[in-house]
Write an enzyme that holds these catalytic residues in place. Structure first.
Site, PDB file in Angstrom:
ATOM      1  CE1 TYR A 237      -0.144   0.366   7.779  1.00 41.09           C
ATOM      2  CE2 TYR A 237       1.003   2.415   7.263  1.00 41.09           C
ATOM      3  CZ  TYR A 237       0.939   1.030   7.236  1.00 41.09           C
ATOM      4  OH  TYR A 237       1.961   0.307   6.666  1.00 41.09           O
TER       5      TYR A 237
ATOM      6  CE  LYS B  75       0.377   1.845   3.353  1.00 46.75           C
ATOM      7  NZ  LYS B  75       1.600   2.630   3.709  1.00 46.75           N
TER       8      LYS B  75
END
Length: 391
Positions: free
Chosen positions: A235, A150
């Site tokens: 996150y 990611k």
């Protein structure tokens, strides 16, 4: 006088508690009083080396060398069999550490050669963000399953290209959202969704660190796609969505990039955003490349609160639960056996390949985050609330 020996001269046969039993191709042991280890909670079986999913690791930066490759050493179902790098000398050095032959080292422009290597079933892509889309398309064309770091890409359009390429090639695509597999984060999600502490009302997620090297690719917008938000702020975004199991309907954002700091000439240093969810939960999230390290997740619920320190870190998690007790909070700390979250995500993807299942964090999950980050940047630039029906 010495104690008498048992009358029989033949030792008694060991019990199943000592020897274990065979179940579904595994040796298992009961949970008798002599068992001092934490019980196995359904982890994947340990496969023989020749039955494991063979991975190539693409990109040999700090993450691969420090976390991803060591995580394979704890894996039950996968093993590293090849490396893909732009620096052959570096790749040879790393390959020797893991027993990977020089014939299994490839450059980025040799991805097509992987099609001739059936022992390489999957590739862990850990290269700079802007490289993901072209590399994933090339890997899919070579017939390889892909576990991609990611953020998935620099734009939602690129993410859609990656998904389409993998679907067309019939290969699996998973985005490496490691916190989905980390035991403390999973425990928090289970507790919130159980309703034991009532409905959640407020979520606060903070992920900050200092980036000091202006030459690092993460501080170059064309390569990274943005600054703190897509790297560490993601996150907070993805973690909140995963925690609540729903998608935001409104968001608002602010970003700051000091004009006199060359590190942030093209990317955001500090980014703060609010999201409102259909259930009524409001999430306040903040991320920064200019603040000391904080990786915290807090949830305020009707009957208590949850604090997870180092929520987005590799280790050092601490989980505290506060419950209302006759008007006074009673705080307890949960102790959960730690586990390597990189290993857990690798094993999950390997199991998906072996069982032909859809990964928990599929390409579609990454695409949703890309679209939300574009909406957040839009809100910050235009100084307005974004209702997601508009995007």
């Amino acid at each position: 006088m010495p104690r008498d020996l048992p009358a029989s001269s033949h030792p008694s046969s060991p019990s199943e508690a000592d020897t274990g039993r065979l179940e579904n191709g595994r040796v298992t042991f009961g949970s008798g009083s002599g068992n001092t280890e934490h019980a196995d909670t359904g982890s994947s079986p340990i496969l023989p080396p020749d039955e494991r999913v063979g991975f190539a690791v693409m990109g040999l930066g700090r993450l691969s060398v420090g976390q991803i490759l060591p995580a394979f050493m704890e894996s039950r179902t996968a093993c590293p069999v090849a490396l893909i790098s732009g620096r052959k000398e570096k790749a040879l050095t790393v390959a020797r550490e893991y027993g990977i032959p020089s014939s299994s080292i490839f450059t980025y422009d040799e991805i097509h050669r992987l099609a001739d290597r059936p022992d390489i079933q999957a590739v862990y892509v850990a290269t700079p963000n802007a490289m993901h889309v072209d590399q994933v398309e090339a890997l899919a064309a070579a017939g390889k399953h892909i576990l991609c770091e990611k953020p998935m890409s620099n734009t939602a359009q690129e993410a859609e290209r990656m998904i389409a390429a993998c679907k067309q090639a019939g290969v699996k695509l998973m985005i490496a959202y490691r916190c989905h597999f980390e035991p403390f984060n999973r425990a928090v999600i289970k507790l919130v969704r159980s309703g034991e502490l009532g409905k959640p009302k407020l979520v606060e997620a903070v992920n900050t660190q200092t980036e000091t090297d202006a030459s690092h690719w993460r501080l170059k917008a064309p390569v990274a796609g943005g600054g703190a938000l897509p790297d560490i702020g993601l996150y907070c975004l993805n973690g909140t969505r995963n925690l609540l199991g729903e998608e935001p309907v409104e968001l608002f954002a602010r970003m700051v990039s000091p004009a006199d700091d060359p590190r942030f000439a093209s990317v955001d240093e500090t980014f703060s955003f609010m999201m409102r969810f259909p259930s009524g939960v409001i999430a306040n999230c903040a991320t920064s490349y200019g603040a000391s390290i904080t990786r915290k997740l807090s949830i305020r619920l009707e009957k208590g609160s949850i604090e997870l320190e180092n929520a987005f870190a590799y280790q050092g998690h601490r989980l505290r639960i506060s419950r209302e007790n006759e008007g006074h909070p009673a705080v307890t700390e949960w102790h959960i056996p730690p586990a390597n979250q990189f290993t857990l995500e690798i094993d999950h993807f390997a199991q998906c390949i072996l069982k032909d299942e859809t990964p928990l964090t599929s390409g579609e999950e990454g695409l949703r985050d890309q679209k939300l980050m574009e909406a957040l940047y839009c809100s910050a630039r235009e100084d307005r609330m974004i209702r997601l029906s508009e995007t």
